[in-house]
Write a protein that holds these residues in place. Structure first.
Motif, PDB file in Angstrom:
ATOM      1  N   ASP A  46      -6.089  -2.722  -6.065  1.00  0.00           N
ATOM      2  CA  ASP A  46      -5.415  -1.415  -6.092  1.00  0.00           C
ATOM      3  C   ASP A  46      -6.216  -0.355  -5.344  1.00  0.00           C
ATOM      4  O   ASP A  46      -5.657   0.440  -4.592  1.00  0.00           O
ATOM      5  CB  ASP A  46      -5.175  -0.949  -7.536  1.00  0.00           C
ATOM      6  CG  ASP A  46      -4.065  -1.734  -8.219  1.00  0.00           C
ATOM      7  OD1 ASP A  46      -3.240  -2.349  -7.509  1.00  0.00           O
ATOM      8  OD2 ASP A  46      -4.033  -1.738  -9.466  1.00  0.00           O
ATOM      9  N   GLN A  47      -7.537  -0.336  -5.554  1.00  0.00           N
ATOM     10  CA  GLN A  47      -8.386   0.635  -4.849  1.00  0.00           C
ATOM     11  C   GLN A  47      -8.348   0.402  -3.349  1.00  0.00           C
ATOM     12  O   GLN A  47      -8.281   1.350  -2.569  1.00  0.00           O
ATOM     13  CB  GLN A  47      -9.835   0.536  -5.344  1.00  0.00           C
ATOM     14  CG  GLN A  47     -10.059   1.081  -6.721  1.00  0.00           C
ATOM     15  CD  GLN A  47     -11.473   0.818  -7.197  1.00  0.00           C
ATOM     16  OE1 GLN A  47     -12.014  -0.287  -7.018  1.00  0.00           O
ATOM     17  NE2 GLN A  47     -12.089   1.823  -7.798  1.00  0.00           N
ATOM     18  N   LEU A  48      -8.388  -0.846  -2.952  1.00  0.00           N
ATOM     19  CA  LEU A  48      -8.379  -1.179  -1.529  1.00  0.00           C
ATOM     20  C   LEU A  48      -7.094  -0.698  -0.859  1.00  0.00           C
ATOM     21  O   LEU A  48      -7.129  -0.083   0.211  1.00  0.00           O
ATOM     22  CB  LEU A  48      -8.551  -2.690  -1.341  1.00  0.00           C
ATOM     23  CG  LEU A  48      -8.556  -3.203   0.095  1.00  0.00           C
ATOM     24  CD1 LEU A  48      -9.676  -2.570   0.902  1.00  0.00           C
ATOM     25  CD2 LEU A  48      -8.680  -4.717   0.104  1.00  0.00           C
ATOM     26  N   LEU A  49      -5.963  -0.939  -1.503  1.00  0.00           N
ATOM     27  CA  LEU A  49      -4.681  -0.510  -0.942  1.00  0.00           C
ATOM     28  C   LEU A  49      -4.591   1.017  -0.862  1.00  0.00           C
ATOM     29  O   LEU A  49      -4.120   1.565   0.128  1.00  0.00           O
ATOM     30  CB  LEU A  49      -3.525  -1.086  -1.760  1.00  0.00           C
ATOM     31  CG  LEU A  49      -3.419  -2.618  -1.733  1.00  0.00           C
ATOM     32  CD1 LEU A  49      -2.330  -3.094  -2.691  1.00  0.00           C
ATOM     33  CD2 LEU A  49      -3.178  -3.134  -0.335  1.00  0.00           C
ATOM     34  N   LYS A  50      -5.066   1.695  -1.911  1.00  0.00           N
ATOM     35  CA  LYS A  50      -5.052   3.161  -1.900  1.00  0.00           C
ATOM     36  C   LYS A  50      -6.014   3.712  -0.845  1.00  0.00           C
ATOM     37  O   LYS A  50      -5.716   4.701  -0.194  1.00  0.00           O
ATOM     38  CB  LYS A  50      -5.394   3.714  -3.278  1.00  0.00           C
ATOM     39  CG  LYS A  50      -4.272   3.540  -4.275  1.00  0.00           C
ATOM     40  CD  LYS A  50      -4.547   4.280  -5.555  1.00  0.00           C
ATOM     41  CE  LYS A  50      -3.531   3.994  -6.625  1.00  0.00           C
ATOM     42  NZ  LYS A  50      -2.174   4.356  -6.330  1.00  0.00           N
ATOM     43  N   LEU A  51      -7.153   3.055  -0.665  1.00  0.00           N
ATOM     44  CA  LEU A  51      -8.122   3.454   0.352  1.00  0.00           C
ATOM     45  C   LEU A  51      -7.487   3.387   1.742  1.00  0.00           C
ATOM     46  O   LEU A  51      -7.560   4.346   2.518  1.00  0.00           O
ATOM     47  CB  LEU A  51      -9.350   2.539   0.300  1.00  0.00           C
ATOM     48  CG  LEU A  51     -10.402   2.731   1.389  1.00  0.00           C
ATOM     49  CD1 LEU A  51     -11.133   4.054   1.189  1.00  0.00           C
ATOM     50  CD2 LEU A  51     -11.388   1.578   1.389  1.00  0.00           C
ATOM     51  N   VAL A  52      -6.857   2.287   2.052  1.00  0.00           N
ATOM     52  CA  VAL A  52      -6.216   2.110   3.354  1.00  0.00           C
ATOM     53  C   VAL A  52      -5.132   3.171   3.552  1.00  0.00           C
ATOM     54  O   VAL A  52      -5.068   3.821   4.596  1.00  0.00           O
ATOM     55  CB  VAL A  52      -5.644   0.681   3.499  1.00  0.00           C
ATOM     56  CG1 VAL A  52      -4.783   0.566   4.741  1.00  0.00           C
ATOM     57  CG2 VAL A  52      -6.774  -0.339   3.529  1.00  0.00           C
ATOM     58  N   ASP A  53      -4.284   3.366   2.538  1.00  0.00           N
ATOM     59  CA  ASP A  53      -3.214   4.375   2.635  1.00  0.00           C
ATOM     60  C   ASP A  53      -3.785   5.768   2.868  1.00  0.00           C
ATOM     61  O   ASP A  53      -3.302   6.509   3.712  1.00  0.00           O
ATOM     62  CB  ASP A  53      -2.360   4.394   1.368  1.00  0.00           C
ATOM     63  CG  ASP A  53      -1.296   3.322   1.362  1.00  0.00           C
ATOM     64  OD1 ASP A  53      -1.027   2.731   2.427  1.00  0.00           O
ATOM     65  OD2 ASP A  53      -0.718   3.084   0.282  1.00  0.00           O
ATOM     66  N   PHE A  54      -4.816   6.127   2.108  1.00  0.00           N
ATOM     67  CA  PHE A  54      -5.399   7.466   2.214  1.00  0.00           C
ATOM     68  C   PHE A  54      -6.016   7.698   3.587  1.00  0.00           C
ATOM     69  O   PHE A  54      -5.800   8.729   4.213  1.00  0.00           O
ATOM     70  CB  PHE A  54      -6.462   7.662   1.125  1.00  0.00           C
ATOM     71  CG  PHE A  54      -7.096   9.024   1.150  1.00  0.00           C
ATOM     72  CD1 PHE A  54      -6.433  10.120   0.625  1.00  0.00           C
ATOM     73  CD2 PHE A  54      -8.358   9.215   1.699  1.00  0.00           C
ATOM     74  CE1 PHE A  54      -7.011  11.388   0.643  1.00  0.00           C
ATOM     75  CE2 PHE A  54      -8.942  10.471   1.725  1.00  0.00           C
ATOM     76  CZ  PHE A  54      -8.266  11.559   1.190  1.00  0.00           C
ATOM     77  N   ILE A  55      -6.785   6.738   4.053  1.00  0.00           N
ATOM     78  CA  ILE A  55      -7.481   6.897   5.326  1.00  0.00           C
ATOM     79  C   ILE A  55      -6.506   6.968   6.503  1.00  0.00           C
ATOM     80  O   ILE A  55      -6.686   7.761   7.421  1.00  0.00           O
ATOM     81  CB  ILE A  55      -8.519   5.774   5.519  1.00  0.00           C
ATOM     82  CG1 ILE A  55      -9.673   5.980   4.536  1.00  0.00           C
ATOM     83  CG2 ILE A  55      -9.045   5.738   6.952  1.00  0.00           C
ATOM     84  CD1 ILE A  55     -10.713   4.894   4.538  1.00  0.00           C
ATOM     85  N   LEU A  56      -5.457   6.159   6.463  1.00  0.00           N
ATOM     86  CA  LEU A  56      -4.524   6.117   7.583  1.00  0.00           C
ATOM     87  C   LEU A  56      -3.365   7.111   7.461  1.00  0.00           C
ATOM     88  O   LEU A  56      -2.546   7.214   8.374  1.00  0.00           O
ATOM     89  CB  LEU A  56      -3.985   4.694   7.759  1.00  0.00           C
ATOM     90  CG  LEU A  56      -5.048   3.647   8.103  1.00  0.00           C
ATOM     91  CD1 LEU A  56      -4.422   2.275   8.222  1.00  0.00           C
ATOM     92  CD2 LEU A  56      -5.796   4.009   9.381  1.00  0.00           C
ATOM     93  N   LYS A  57      -3.318   7.861   6.367  1.00  0.00           N
ATOM     94  CA  LYS A  57      -2.224   8.812   6.138  1.00  0.00           C
ATOM     95  C   LYS A  57      -2.000   9.779   7.309  1.00  0.00           C
ATOM     96  O   LYS A  57      -0.862   9.957   7.743  1.00  0.00           O
ATOM     97  CB  LYS A  57      -2.473   9.575   4.846  1.00  0.00           C
ATOM     98  CG  LYS A  57      -1.376  10.542   4.474  1.00  0.00           C
ATOM     99  CD  LYS A  57      -1.705  11.257   3.169  1.00  0.00           C
ATOM    100  CE  LYS A  57      -0.654  12.295   2.862  1.00  0.00           C
ATOM    101  NZ  LYS A  57      -0.996  13.058   1.659  1.00  0.00           N
ATOM    102  N   PRO A  58      -3.035  10.419   7.855  1.00  0.00           N
ATOM    103  CA  PRO A  58      -2.793  11.351   8.969  1.00  0.00           C
ATOM    104  C   PRO A  58      -2.167  10.683  10.193  1.00  0.00           C
ATOM    105  O   PRO A  58      -1.326  11.281  10.865  1.00  0.00           O
ATOM    106  CB  PRO A  58      -4.190  11.890   9.307  1.00  0.00           C
ATOM    107  CG  PRO A  58      -5.009  11.658   8.092  1.00  0.00           C
ATOM    108  CD  PRO A  58      -4.439  10.421   7.455  1.00  0.00           C
ATOM    109  N   ILE A  59      -2.548   9.449  10.459  1.00  0.00           N
ATOM    110  CA  ILE A  59      -1.980   8.738  11.611  1.00  0.00           C
ATOM    111  C   ILE A  59      -0.511   8.417  11.345  1.00  0.00           C
ATOM    112  O   ILE A  59       0.334   8.589  12.215  1.00  0.00           O
ATOM    113  CB  ILE A  59      -2.791   7.459  11.914  1.00  0.00           C
ATOM    114  CG1 ILE A  59      -4.174   7.848  12.414  1.00  0.00           C
ATOM    115  CG2 ILE A  59      -2.076   6.587  12.939  1.00  0.00           C
ATOM    116  CD1 ILE A  59      -5.111   6.700  12.625  1.00  0.00           C
ATOM    117  N   LYS A  60      -0.208   7.966  10.136  1.00  0.00           N
ATOM    118  CA  LYS A  60       1.182   7.654   9.783  1.00  0.00           C
ATOM    119  C   LYS A  60       2.044   8.915   9.859  1.00  0.00           C
ATOM    120  O   LYS A  60       3.153   8.881  10.388  1.00  0.00           O
ATOM    121  CB  LYS A  60       1.260   7.059   8.380  1.00  0.00           C
ATOM    122  CG  LYS A  60       0.726   5.659   8.282  1.00  0.00           C
ATOM    123  CD  LYS A  60       0.810   5.156   6.851  1.00  0.00           C
ATOM    124  CE  LYS A  60       0.178   3.798   6.711  1.00  0.00           C
ATOM    125  NZ  LYS A  60       0.190   3.315   5.333  1.00  0.00           N
TER     126      LYS A  60
END
Length: 116
Positions: A87-101
């Motif tokens: 769960d942390q890994l998925l949230k980490l990826v989402d958070f970090i890539l949010k500005p690009i998305k």
């Protein structure tokens, strides 16, 4: 009398992105600035990333590491995997890539409105 024209200067140092940080395993990692090289690499690897194939996750994790490295030079894919739950890994990826998305979605909307 000749008029002296002042040079036009674009001061990119004045463009400051909103601060964005991740706290993980006692570390505070600044992910505010996503290097252009990483953004270009994401664009280049869009097909692999969207495929959902087994090759896509290591590529995604590598991009996350590259975004975190300026703030936390010791970070590796293994460090992230060893210090996160799924769960942390998925949230980490989402958070970090949010500005690009968000930027990609915004560009898609802008292109769509131009075509109408």
């Amino acid at each position: 009398m000749t008029e002296i024209k002042q040079p036009e200067i674009l001061d990119l140092d004045k463009i400051v992105t909103a601060e964005r940080k991740v706290r993980l395993a006692g570390k505070e990692i600044d992910v505010s600035k996503i290097p252009s090289r990483v953004t270009l690499e994401i664009a280049e690897k869009t097909d692999v990333l969207q495929s959902g194939s087994k090759e896509s996750f290591p590529v995604l994790l590598d991009l996350v590491v590259k975004i975190c490295k300026p703030s936390f030079p010791e970070i590796t894919s293994d460090w992230i995997i060893d210090n996160t739950s799924l769960d942390q890994l998925l949230k980490l990826v989402d958070f970090i890539l949010k500005p690009i998305k968000e930027r990609a979605e915004g560009n898609g909307k802008n292109v769509a409105s131009l075509n109408q």
